[in-house]
Design a protein around this motif. Structure first.
Motif, PDB file in Angstrom:
ATOM      1  N   VAL A  69       1.039  -1.250  -0.172  1.00 32.96           N
ATOM      2  CA  VAL A  69       0.179  -0.113   0.024  1.00 32.96           C
ATOM      3  C   VAL A  69       1.262   1.303   0.587  1.00 32.96           C
ATOM      4  O   VAL A  69       0.692   2.257  -0.708  1.00 32.96           O
ATOM      5  N   GLU A  70       1.973   1.669   0.919  1.00 32.68           N
ATOM      6  CA  GLU A  70       3.334   1.923   0.664  1.00 32.68           C
ATOM      7  C   GLU A  70       3.817   3.329  -0.416  1.00 32.68           C
ATOM      8  O   GLU A  70       3.628   3.956  -0.749  1.00 32.68           O
ATOM      9  N   CYS A  71       3.647   1.743  -1.294  1.00 30.61           N
ATOM     10  CA  CYS A  71       4.516   2.417  -2.553  1.00 30.61           C
ATOM     11  C   CYS A  71       3.644   2.440  -3.164  1.00 30.61           C
ATOM     12  O   CYS A  71       4.178   3.463  -4.788  1.00 30.61           O
ATOM     13  N   VAL A  72       2.891   2.511  -3.570  1.00 32.23           N
ATOM     14  CA  VAL A  72       1.641   2.595  -4.412  1.00 32.23           C
ATOM     15  C   VAL A  72       1.249   4.138  -4.556  1.00 32.23           C
ATOM     16  O   VAL A  72       1.421   4.640  -5.180  1.00 32.23           O
ATOM     17  N   LYS A  73       1.051   4.204  -2.916  1.00 30.39           N
ATOM     18  CA  LYS A  73       0.661   6.163  -2.495  1.00 30.39           C
ATOM     19  C   LYS A  73       2.163   6.968  -3.315  1.00 30.39           C
ATOM     20  O   LYS A  73       2.100   7.819  -3.078  1.00 30.39           O
ATOM     21  N   GLU A  74       3.313   5.794  -2.595  1.00 29.40           N
ATOM     22  CA  GLU A  74       4.543   6.709  -2.683  1.00 29.40           C
ATOM     23  C   GLU A  74       4.444   7.124  -4.349  1.00 29.40           C
ATOM     24  O   GLU A  74       5.080   8.508  -5.360  1.00 29.40           O
ATOM     25  N   GLY A  75       4.119   6.133  -5.407  1.00 30.23           N
ATOM     26  CA  GLY A  75       3.964   5.994  -6.581  1.00 30.23           C
ATOM     27  C   GLY A  75       3.134   7.167  -7.452  1.00 30.23           C
ATOM     28  O   GLY A  75       3.635   7.817  -8.298  1.00 30.23           O
ATOM     29  N   GLN A  76       2.317   7.352  -6.318  1.00 27.46           N
ATOM     30  CA  GLN A  76       0.727   7.349  -6.786  1.00 27.46           C
ATOM     31  C   GLN A  76       1.435   9.558  -6.899  1.00 27.46           C
ATOM     32  O   GLN A  76       0.798  10.675  -7.324  1.00 27.46           O
ATOM     33  N   ARG A  77       2.079   9.687  -5.711  1.00 32.49           N
ATOM     34  CA  ARG A  77       2.835  10.990  -5.699  1.00 32.49           C
ATOM     35  C   ARG A  77       3.384  11.339  -6.361  1.00 32.49           C
ATOM     36  O   ARG A  77       4.006  12.370  -7.119  1.00 32.49           O
ATOM     37  N   SER A  78       4.559  10.112  -6.830  1.00 33.98           N
ATOM     38  CA  SER A  78       5.448  11.275  -8.141  1.00 33.98           C
ATOM     39  C   SER A  78       4.955  11.075  -9.210  1.00 33.98           C
ATOM     40  O   SER A  78       5.853  11.881 -10.111  1.00 33.98           O
ATOM     41  N   ILE A  79       3.794  10.688  -9.700  1.00 36.83           N
ATOM     42  CA  ILE A  79       3.133  11.019 -11.201  1.00 36.83           C
ATOM     43  C   ILE A  79       2.595  12.247 -11.280  1.00 36.83           C
ATOM     44  O   ILE A  79       2.406  12.738 -10.361  1.00 36.83           O
ATOM     45  N   ARG A  80       3.019  13.300 -12.410  1.00 40.37           N
ATOM     46  CA  ARG A  80       3.061  14.088 -12.285  1.00 40.37           C
ATOM     47  C   ARG A  80       1.445  14.620 -12.649  1.00 40.37           C
ATOM     48  O   ARG A  80       1.424  13.762 -13.848  1.00 40.37           O
ATOM     49  N   ARG A  81       0.727  15.003 -12.115  1.00 44.00           N
ATOM     50  CA  ARG A  81      -0.929  15.230 -12.655  1.00 44.00           C
ATOM     51  C   ARG A  81      -0.577  16.044 -14.554  1.00 44.00           C
ATOM     52  O   ARG A  81      -0.084  16.903 -14.851  1.00 44.00           O
ATOM     53  N   THR A  82      -1.813  15.237 -15.172  1.00 41.85           N
ATOM     54  CA  THR A  82      -1.468  16.102 -16.557  1.00 41.85           C
ATOM     55  C   THR A  82      -2.991  17.084 -16.523  1.00 41.85           C
ATOM     56  O   THR A  82      -3.377  17.547 -15.906  1.00 41.85           O
ATOM     57  N   ARG A  83      -2.235  18.115 -17.784  1.00 42.95           N
ATOM     58  CA  ARG A  83      -2.626  19.165 -17.515  1.00 42.95           C
ATOM     59  C   ARG A  83      -3.246  19.780 -18.739  1.00 42.95           C
ATOM     60  O   ARG A  83      -3.029  19.793 -19.784  1.00 42.95           O
ATOM     61  N   THR A  84      -4.111  21.371 -18.652  1.00 39.32           N
ATOM     62  CA  THR A  84      -4.442  21.157 -19.679  1.00 39.32           C
ATOM     63  C   THR A  84      -3.378  22.751 -20.334  1.00 39.32           C
ATOM     64  O   THR A  84      -2.793  22.538 -19.630  1.00 39.32           O
ATOM     65  N   VAL A  85      -4.172  22.315 -21.653  1.00 41.10           N
ATOM     66  CA  VAL A  85      -3.806  23.698 -22.155  1.00 41.10           C
ATOM     67  C   VAL A  85      -3.109  24.869 -22.224  1.00 41.10           C
ATOM     68  O   VAL A  85      -2.242  25.820 -21.670  1.00 41.10           O
ATOM     69  N   PHE A  86      -3.479  25.374 -21.192  1.00 43.61           N
ATOM     70  CA  PHE A  86      -4.190  26.453 -19.871  1.00 43.61           C
ATOM     71  C   PHE A  86      -3.017  26.559 -18.248  1.00 43.61           C
ATOM     72  O   PHE A  86      -3.477  27.200 -17.997  1.00 43.61           O
ATOM     73  N   GLY A  87      -3.491  25.437 -18.435  1.00 37.61           N
ATOM     74  CA  GLY A  87      -2.159  25.100 -17.306  1.00 37.61           C
ATOM     75  C   GLY A  87      -2.845  24.679 -15.864  1.00 37.61           C
ATOM     76  O   GLY A  87      -2.879  24.031 -14.767  1.00 37.61           O
ATOM     77  N   GLY A  88      -4.500  23.985 -16.659  1.00 38.97           N
ATOM     78  CA  GLY A  88      -5.133  23.882 -15.206  1.00 38.97           C
ATOM     79  C   GLY A  88      -4.738  22.036 -15.570  1.00 38.97           C
ATOM     80  O   GLY A  88      -4.686  21.113 -16.159  1.00 38.97           O
ATOM     81  N   ALA A  89      -5.289  21.012 -13.980  1.00 37.53           N
ATOM     82  CA  ALA A  89      -5.159  20.029 -14.026  1.00 37.53           C
ATOM     83  C   ALA A  89      -6.068  19.903 -14.049  1.00 37.53           C
ATOM     84  O   ALA A  89      -7.654  19.654 -13.929  1.00 37.53           O
ATOM     85  N   VAL A  90      -6.057  18.492 -14.983  1.00 36.65           N
ATOM     86  CA  VAL A  90      -6.809  17.647 -15.560  1.00 36.65           C
ATOM     87  C   VAL A  90      -8.006  17.128 -14.855  1.00 36.65           C
ATOM     88  O   VAL A  90      -7.157  15.994 -14.091  1.00 36.65           O
ATOM     89  N   PRO A  91      -8.844  16.887 -14.410  1.00 35.46           N
ATOM     90  CA  PRO A  91      -9.711  15.936 -13.304  1.00 35.46           C
ATOM     91  C   PRO A  91     -10.154  14.761 -13.051  1.00 35.46           C
ATOM     92  O   PRO A  91      -9.627  14.170 -14.380  1.00 35.46           O
ATOM     93  N   ARG A  92     -10.005  14.396 -12.138  1.00 30.17           N
ATOM     94  CA  ARG A  92      -9.495  12.705 -12.512  1.00 30.17           C
ATOM     95  C   ARG A  92     -11.368  11.883 -12.419  1.00 30.17           C
ATOM     96  O   ARG A  92     -11.128  10.829 -13.159  1.00 30.17           O
ATOM     97  N   THR A  93     -12.048  12.699 -12.492  1.00 30.58           N
ATOM     98  CA  THR A  93     -13.002  13.090 -13.527  1.00 30.58           C
ATOM     99  C   THR A  93     -13.388  13.610 -13.987  1.00 30.58           C
ATOM    100  O   THR A  93     -13.357  14.770 -13.613  1.00 30.58           O
ATOM    101  N   ALA A  94     -14.030  13.001 -14.640  1.00 32.64           N
ATOM    102  CA  ALA A  94     -14.847  13.754 -16.257  1.00 32.64           C
ATOM    103  C   ALA A  94     -16.208  14.793 -15.294  1.00 32.64           C
ATOM    104  O   ALA A  94     -16.722  15.226 -15.772  1.00 32.64           O
ATOM    105  N   VAL A  95     -16.863  14.941 -14.789  1.00 31.58           N
ATOM    106  CA  VAL A  95     -18.069  15.331 -13.485  1.00 31.58           C
ATOM    107  C   VAL A  95     -17.767  17.108 -13.448  1.00 31.58           C
ATOM    108  O   VAL A  95     -16.308  17.327 -12.609  1.00 31.58           O
ATOM    109  N   PRO A  96     -18.303  17.612 -13.771  1.00 30.59           N
ATOM    110  CA  PRO A  96     -18.215  19.191 -14.023  1.00 30.59           C
ATOM    111  C   PRO A  96     -18.154  19.879 -12.256  1.00 30.59           C
ATOM    112  O   PRO A  96     -19.369  20.163 -12.233  1.00 30.59           O
ATOM    113  N   VAL A  97     -17.527  19.409 -11.279  1.00 27.60           N
ATOM    114  CA  VAL A  97     -17.836  19.685 -10.245  1.00 27.60           C
ATOM    115  C   VAL A  97     -18.206  21.161  -9.611  1.00 27.60           C
ATOM    116  O   VAL A  97     -19.170  21.288  -9.592  1.00 27.60           O
TER     117      VAL A  97
END
Length: 311
Positions: free
Chosen positions: A42-70
């Protein structure tokens, strides 16, 4: 000689012979996470997720993990809740609607503002320090009995049209800009619409999310141009909004529409064309500068109305 019993590092009572392929610790089935090779703890999975760089839009916003327009859902919910509040307490409109300058008489009625000292009359609105009206008015709408369009109460159509526009435009713009930038755009557009009302028609009591929605329309136009998409349909869409602003000028606040449209266009231009290397810093600085400009305009208008005394 018996072999040593190996147990899960998180559940010592569980005997296991499987190790995490990253940290080499023993893990039980409850702690195993599938990996490309073997299993991870579990700890190694969490550490790996923290090291993954979030995908961003052309305008710099982080791409949400869900497509729901919160954010769009939340904004719609706030508008609807405010409308339900109006149905229970109709005086909310007078108390929180966008009013630049007015007078409250001894009987509680609202009168047109005039500079001077009138015994028994109190100033009301932004001019009296009620700056919150610049935003709260954007979450209110006409009450059902405000007026009628044929046999249908226009107050109901007012919120229905605005929520329909927010739903159709908001989810598209939110997806492109990211949640934080989208929220900043919406609030600044709402503020810009109210400031325009204050500058041009300070004695008018206005409500409605249409200023912010016109800002989203401008954002939709700028976004599509920035992405190099076919602009024919987009041009027709924006032309329709401008035609509606002219047609509705007789019974809605064209000042709020125009202010929201201009502010939304400026905000989105800052977000869309900020240099990539200093994108976030430039975007924050640009939005902050626009906010300060709007505040300065309110201060100057208040000074003009009061003869130099700013509330």
């Amino acid at each position: 000689m018996e072999a040593a019993v190996t147990t899960c590092y998180r559940h010592p009572s569980y005997e296991t012979h499987v190790r995490c392929t990253r940290c080499d610790r023993y893990i039980c089935p409850d702690c195993m996470r599938e990996a490309a090779v073997g299993h991870h703890c579990v700890e190694c999975v969490k550490e790996g997720q923290r090291s993954i760089r979030r995908t961003r839009t052309v305008f710099g916003g982080a791409v949400p993990r869900t497509a729901v327009p919160v954010v769009t859902y939340v904004l719609m919910g706030l508008n609807i809740l405010a409308y339900l509040g109006e149905l229970v307490r109709p005086e909310i409109v007078d108390r929180f609607g966008m009013l630049g300058a007015g007078l409250t008489g001894p009987d509680g009625s609202q009168y047109v503002y005039a500079r001077g000292d009138f015994p028994g009359f109190d100033t009301a609105g932004v001019i009296d320090g009620e700056w919150y009206r610049l935003l709260t008015g954007s979450f209110l709408h006409l009450p059902p009995d405000a007026s009628t369009l044929g046999s249908v109460p226009f107050g109901v159509l007012h919120i229905l049209f605005n929520m329909y526009g927010l739903w159709n435009l908001g989810r598209v713009v939110e997806e492109q800009l990211g949640r934080g930038r989208y929220l900043a755009l919406y609030l600044l557009s709402a503020l810009g619409g109210s400031v325009m009302v204050y500058l041009v028609a300070p004695d008018a009591l206005t409500v409605g999310a249409s200023g912010a929605i016109f800002g989203l329309a401008a954002a939709f136009y700028v976004i599509n141009r920035r992405l190099g998409r076919d602009m024919h349909a987009v041009n027709r869409f924006l032309a329709g909004f401008l035609v509606w602003m002219l047609i509705s000028a007789g019974f809605t606040s064209w000042q709020g529409h125009l202010g929201g449209l201009l502010t939304g266009g400026v905000v989105t231009a800052v977000l869309a064309y900020a240099p990539a290397k200093r994108r976030t810093a430039v975007q924050i600085a640009g939005c902050a500068a626009l906010f300060l400009l709007l505040v300065a305009l309110v201060v100057l208008k208040t000074s003009q109305l009061t003869g130099g005394a700013v509330a």
